[in-house]
Design an enzyme around this catalytic site. Structure first.
Site, mmCIF file in Angstrom:
data_model
loop_
_atom_site.group_PDB
_atom_site.id
_atom_site.type_symbol
_atom_site.label_atom_id
_atom_site.label_comp_id
_atom_site.label_asym_id
_atom_site.label_seq_id
_atom_site.Cartn_x
_atom_site.Cartn_y
_atom_site.Cartn_z
ATOM 1 N N HIS A 65 0.834 -1.212 0.000
ATOM 2 C CA HIS A 65 0.000 0.000 0.000
ATOM 3 C C HIS A 65 0.863 1.255 0.000
ATOM 4 O O HIS A 65 1.902 1.334 0.662
ATOM 5 C CB HIS A 65 -1.003 -0.020 1.159
ATOM 6 N N ASP A 177 5.978 3.416 6.479
ATOM 7 C CA ASP A 177 4.756 2.595 6.457
ATOM 8 C C ASP A 177 3.770 3.269 5.511
ATOM 9 O O ASP A 177 3.137 4.254 5.897
ATOM 10 C CB ASP A 177 4.190 2.498 7.872
ATOM 11 N N GLU A 213 -5.211 1.409 2.667
ATOM 12 C CA GLU A 213 -4.972 0.327 3.617
ATOM 13 C C GLU A 213 -5.150 0.801 5.041
ATOM 14 O O GLU A 213 -5.664 0.066 5.900
ATOM 15 C CB GLU A 213 -3.553 -0.235 3.421
ATOM 16 N N GLU A 214 -4.730 2.039 5.306
ATOM 17 C CA GLU A 214 -4.736 2.554 6.675
ATOM 18 C C GLU A 214 -6.132 2.777 7.229
ATOM 19 O O GLU A 214 -6.300 2.981 8.430
ATOM 20 C CB GLU A 214 -3.929 3.858 6.750
ATOM 21 N N ASP A 236 4.285 -5.318 3.810
ATOM 22 C CA ASP A 236 4.032 -4.193 4.703
ATOM 23 C C ASP A 236 5.180 -4.135 5.701
ATOM 24 O O ASP A 236 6.056 -5.000 5.703
ATOM 25 C CB ASP A 236 2.686 -4.357 5.414
ATOM 26 N N HIS A 323 4.132 4.682 12.713
ATOM 27 C CA HIS A 323 3.129 5.752 12.802
ATOM 28 C C HIS A 323 3.666 6.951 13.585
ATOM 29 O O HIS A 323 2.998 7.508 14.457
ATOM 30 C CB HIS A 323 1.820 5.241 13.413
#
Length: 358
Positions: A65, A177, A213-214, A236, A323
């Site tokens: 992603h 990410d 995706e998130e 990922d 994150h």
């Protein structure tokens, strides 16, 4: 690593892609991979799908992603301060004092995000964890109208996008990410095509930069609907445990610079995982193993459940500080992931059967 591939990765980290706002990065990806693909398209959901190989062979889908967590402008007050909702899973503590960028129709607007200074907080406030509604974006506007002249409700917001090399092969910045995973699936197609040649690739490879995706694995689900893969591998990031406070006995012994992380568990087809392990060993690619006893929280989850079921694998990139503004990964790791995926594609033939027990 090829210099052009490294430059593509650096550019991707510095390109905004909050969930639902992936157009800019998909344009960058398309420019990079177009010369190496038989076909390239973007579906109505926004997934970029690059394809190469034998169209009569088994359909292989790689999913990485390209979206990142971000924010969304929701209100501009009478003084010109901007408030925003989150896109994806944020720890509000990570936002305090950060440089931000609001991506508007007329261009990026720099901003800073903060809260009441500690000097002015009550003793009770100092003991509390900050809440999102206690934070605001300051763009330097003198009035509400000044802010509204440039910014609209619904504009996307990201952390200030930076690519920062650390020691050795480690690089840091927001959006590792999962732009690192996206890079590997796109680079794997380029390598498989270059190393094998279109006429020799015996599968039909679809490398997909998936979206959203998130916020619920949405792009992988719709992309699989269009591709209908026989085999799929999601890439990922995963939590590295080679830093303070992350316990290996709980989270696994996962380290930067130690290679791809090959997952095993009920969300993973055993034969796909075993083939990845075998290929890594045959090609002297370092690898690590990780276990997960439930459905994963990434694209592998929905890929496995597409249609009547897909033989699904999960390869991960060790990532520190997920994150946050300082996510850290190893260039060596993503290089090895891309090569492992290329080897998988080059080895896949119509004779491969991933049915468990057969």
């Amino acid at each position: 690593m090829d210099p052009s591939a490294l430059e593509f990765f650096r550019s991707a980290i510095q390109t905004p892609s909050p969930s639902g706002f992936e157009e800019t990065i998909q344009a960058l990806i398309g420019d990079y991979i177009r010369p190496h693909a038989d076909t390239l398209r973007i579906d109505v959901h926004g997934n970029l799908i690059a394809s190469v190989g034998d169209t009569s062979g088994p359909r292989l889908m790689y999913a990485g992603h390209c979206d990142q967590i971000g924010m969304l402008v929701s209100y501009i007050d009478e003084l010109g301060f901007v408030y925003a909702k989150t896109i994806g899973g944020w720890d509000p503590q990570q936002l305090v004092g950060q440089g931000m960028t609001i991506w508007t129709a007329t261009g990026p607007v720099p901003a800073v995000i903060s809260r009441k200074p500690i000097h002015l907080q009550t003793s009770k406030e100092r003991e509390q964890v900050v809440q999102l509604e206690q934070l605001w974006l300051d763009v330097g506007a003198a009035t509400q109208q000044d802010a509204k002249d440039k910014i609209r409700v619904g504009d996307a917001v990201t952390l200030e996008l930076r690519y920062r090399p650390l020691m050795g092969q480690i690089v840091s910045g927001p959006g590792m990410d999962n732009k690192s995973g996206m890079w590997t699936v796109i680079e794997a197609l380029r390598r498989a095509n270059t190393q094998t040649g279109k006429s020799k690739l015996r599968c039909h490879l679809h490398s997909v930069a998936t979206v959203q995706e998130e916020i619920g694995l949405r792009g992988a689900k719709t992309a699989a609907g269009g591709i209908n893969p026989d085999v799929a591998i999601a890439v990922d990031v995963t939590h590295a445990s080679d830093c303070p406070t992350i316990e290996p006995n709980i989270h696994g012994d996962i380290r930067l610079d130690r290679g791809p992380v090959i997952f095993r568990g009920p969300n993973i087809n055993t034969k796909v995982a075993n083939k990845l392990i075998t290929l890594a060993e045959e090609n002297s690619i370092p690898y690590q193993l990780a276990a997960i006893g439930r459905a994963t929280s990434n694209d592998a989850n929905v890929l496995q459940l597409h249609g009547a079921g897909v033989a699904t694998g999960l390869v991960a990139i060790p990532n520190r500080y997920m994150h946050s503004a300082v996510e850290a990964i190893s260039l060596s790791d993503i290089n090895h992931v891309a090569q492992l995926l290329a080897e998988f594609a080059m080895s896949l033939t119509p004779d491969d059967d991933f049915t468990p027990g057969l």
